[in-house]
Design a protein around this motif. Structure first.
Motif, PDB file in Angstrom:
ATOM      1  N   ARG A   1       5.649  41.718 -33.676  1.00 31.19           N
ATOM      2  CA  ARG A   1       6.998  42.554 -34.070  1.00 31.19           C
ATOM      3  C   ARG A   1       7.982  42.992 -33.481  1.00 31.19           C
ATOM      4  N   LEU A   2       7.954  43.414 -31.793  1.00 27.38           N
ATOM      5  CA  LEU A   2       8.750  43.696 -31.204  1.00 27.38           C
ATOM      6  C   LEU A   2       9.344  42.119 -31.214  1.00 27.38           C
ATOM      7  N   LYS A   3       9.135  41.217 -31.034  1.00 29.24           N
ATOM      8  CA  LYS A   3       9.935  39.896 -30.949  1.00 29.24           C
ATOM      9  C   LYS A   3      10.263  39.540 -32.032  1.00 29.24           C
ATOM     10  N   ALA A   4       9.512  39.853 -33.406  1.00 29.50           N
ATOM     11  CA  ALA A   4      10.521  39.734 -34.559  1.00 29.50           C
ATOM     12  C   ALA A   4      11.828  40.772 -34.269  1.00 29.50           C
ATOM     13  N   LEU A   5      11.778  42.005 -34.181  1.00 30.36           N
ATOM     14  CA  LEU A   5      12.781  42.468 -33.852  1.00 30.36           C
ATOM     15  C   LEU A   5      13.533  41.988 -32.638  1.00 30.36           C
ATOM     16  N   LYS A   6      13.531  41.908 -31.944  1.00 33.34           N
ATOM     17  CA  LYS A   6      13.726  41.285 -30.307  1.00 33.34           C
ATOM     18  C   LYS A   6      14.755  40.129 -31.628  1.00 33.34           C
ATOM     19  N   MET A   7      14.455  39.026 -32.657  1.00 37.50           N
ATOM     20  CA  MET A   7      14.404  37.983 -32.645  1.00 37.50           C
ATOM     21  C   MET A   7      15.859  38.415 -33.566  1.00 37.50           C
ATOM     22  N   GLN A   8      15.289  39.417 -34.428  1.00 36.24           N
ATOM     23  CA  GLN A   8      17.014  40.278 -35.580  1.00 36.24           C
ATOM     24  C   GLN A   8      18.390  40.247 -34.993  1.00 36.24           C
ATOM     25  N   LYS A   9      17.561  41.252 -34.133  1.00 39.83           N
ATOM     26  CA  LYS A   9      19.423  41.615 -32.962  1.00 39.83           C
ATOM     27  C   LYS A   9      19.955  40.216 -32.555  1.00 39.83           C
ATOM     28  N   HIS A  10      19.422  38.954 -32.016  1.00 42.26           N
ATOM     29  CA  HIS A  10      19.844  37.635 -31.809  1.00 42.26           C
ATOM     30  C   HIS A  10      20.498  37.443 -32.607  1.00 42.26           C
ATOM     31  N   GLN A  11      19.785  36.900 -33.850  1.00 43.98           N
ATOM     32  CA  GLN A  11      20.414  36.502 -34.784  1.00 43.98           C
ATOM     33  C   GLN A  11      22.026  37.353 -35.506  1.00 43.98           C
ATOM     34  N   GLU A  12      21.598  38.400 -35.504  1.00 41.90           N
ATOM     35  CA  GLU A  12      23.068  39.597 -35.401  1.00 41.90           C
ATOM     36  C   GLU A  12      24.031  39.762 -34.422  1.00 41.90           C
ATOM     37  N   VAL A  13      23.185  38.920 -33.409  1.00 41.05           N
ATOM     38  CA  VAL A  13      24.598  38.979 -31.919  1.00 41.05           C
ATOM     39  C   VAL A  13      25.378  37.718 -32.035  1.00 41.05           C
ATOM     40  N   ILE A  14      24.517  36.523 -32.397  1.00 35.58           N
ATOM     41  CA  ILE A  14      25.476  35.296 -32.168  1.00 35.58           C
ATOM     42  C   ILE A  14      25.715  35.058 -34.290  1.00 35.58           C
ATOM     43  N   LYS A  15      25.818  35.901 -34.762  1.00 31.93           N
ATOM     44  CA  LYS A  15      26.349  36.176 -36.339  1.00 31.93           C
ATOM     45  C   LYS A  15      27.813  36.427 -35.179  1.00 31.93           C
ATOM     46  N   MET A  16      27.987  37.048 -34.244  1.00 34.63           N
ATOM     47  CA  MET A  16      29.503  37.555 -34.200  1.00 34.63           C
ATOM     48  C   MET A  16      30.332  37.110 -34.029  1.00 34.63           C
ATOM     49  N   ILE A  17      29.829  35.992 -33.211  1.00 38.21           N
ATOM     50  CA  ILE A  17      30.568  34.736 -32.299  1.00 38.21           C
ATOM     51  C   ILE A  17      30.225  33.488 -32.488  1.00 38.21           C
ATOM     52  N   ASP A  18      31.223  32.949 -33.276  1.00 35.32           N
ATOM     53  CA  ASP A  18      30.805  30.579 -33.752  1.00 35.32           C
ATOM     54  C   ASP A  18      30.868  30.175 -33.065  1.00 35.32           C
ATOM     55  N   ARG A  19      30.560  29.425 -32.220  1.00 34.42           N
ATOM     56  CA  ARG A  19      30.069  28.334 -30.853  1.00 34.42           C
ATOM     57  C   ARG A  19      31.458  27.651 -31.214  1.00 34.42           C
ATOM     58  N   ASP A  20      31.942  26.903 -32.306  1.00 30.33           N
ATOM     59  CA  ASP A  20      32.603  25.541 -32.011  1.00 30.33           C
ATOM     60  C   ASP A  20      33.868  26.525 -32.576  1.00 30.33           C
ATOM     61  N   CYS A  21      33.858  27.802 -32.660  1.00 32.49           N
ATOM     62  CA  CYS A  21      35.539  28.587 -33.115  1.00 32.49           C
ATOM     63  C   CYS A  21      35.585  28.633 -31.505  1.00 32.49           C
ATOM     64  N   ILE A  22      37.961  28.009 -31.460  1.00 32.37           N
ATOM     65  CA  ILE A  22      38.459  28.210 -30.180  1.00 32.37           C
ATOM     66  C   ILE A  22      38.994  29.439 -30.533  1.00 32.37           C
ATOM     67  N   PHE A  23      38.867  30.390 -31.719  1.00 25.50           N
ATOM     68  CA  PHE A  23      39.422  31.620 -31.122  1.00 25.50           C
ATOM     69  C   PHE A  23      37.843  32.590 -30.637  1.00 25.50           C
TER      70      PHE A  23
END
Ligand code: AMP
Ligand code: ZN
Length: 140
Positions: A1-23
């Motif tokens: 349950r906690l792990k699922a929440l943590k995963m969701q939070k992580h997904q939200e954070v990585i959505k903010m930044i695109d790894r291949d985006c120069i900006f």
């Protein structure tokens, strides 16, 4: 349950930044830029291929691909970006003066290329601020 929440939070954070985006890399300072302004939400730096004597790019720190992806939820952020322009223009010496006397001088263009038909090359939304004495390079 906690792990699922943590995963969701992580997904939200990585959505903010695109790894291949120069900006996004410029935001993370993994790529250099000539920084003009920065706060928690916004970054302003010089365009590497200036199309005018003054050519700045105003970007949100969070990854938004295009203006077409924005909604009313982004009104405050977009408004803050636009509202920065007069101050940037004064600092760069491209502000408009003389409107009172009927002979306006100075000035700039504000452009948001959006999608392929809008000739957008970098898919991290940005506002071009271009100004300074004419002539400029011919726009596409
Ligand atoms: P657009 O065609 O509206 O997507 O504009 C992208 C702009 O980003 C162009 O004017 C490029 O010259 C500029 N640009 C691309 N890479 C960089 C960079 N690393 N630093 C500063 N400006 C850049
Ligand atoms: Zn990005």
């Amino acid at each position: 349950r906690l792990k699922a929440l943590k995963m969701q939070k992580h997904q939200e954070v990585i959505k903010m930044i695109d790894r291949d985006c120069i900006f996004c890399k410029i935001v993370k300072k993994e790529l250099p830029s000539t920084l003009v302004f920065e706060n928690e939400r916004i970054m302003v730096f010089k365009d590497i291929h200036p199309a005018a004597p003054v050519h700045l790019l105003i970007i949100p720190k969070k990854h938004i691909p295009t203006l077409s992806h924005c909604s009313e939820d982004d009104a405050a952020l977009l408004g803050e970006m636009m509202a920065l322009i007069p101050k940037l223009a004064r600092e760069e010496g491209i502000a408009v003066s003389g409107t009172e006397t009927g002979t306006p001088q100075g000035g700039f263009r504000v452009v948001v290329n959006t999608g392929p038909d809008g000739k957008q090359d970098v898919y991290h939304m940005h506002i071009h601020l271009m100004g300074g004495p004419r002539p400029w390079k011919t726009p596409n």
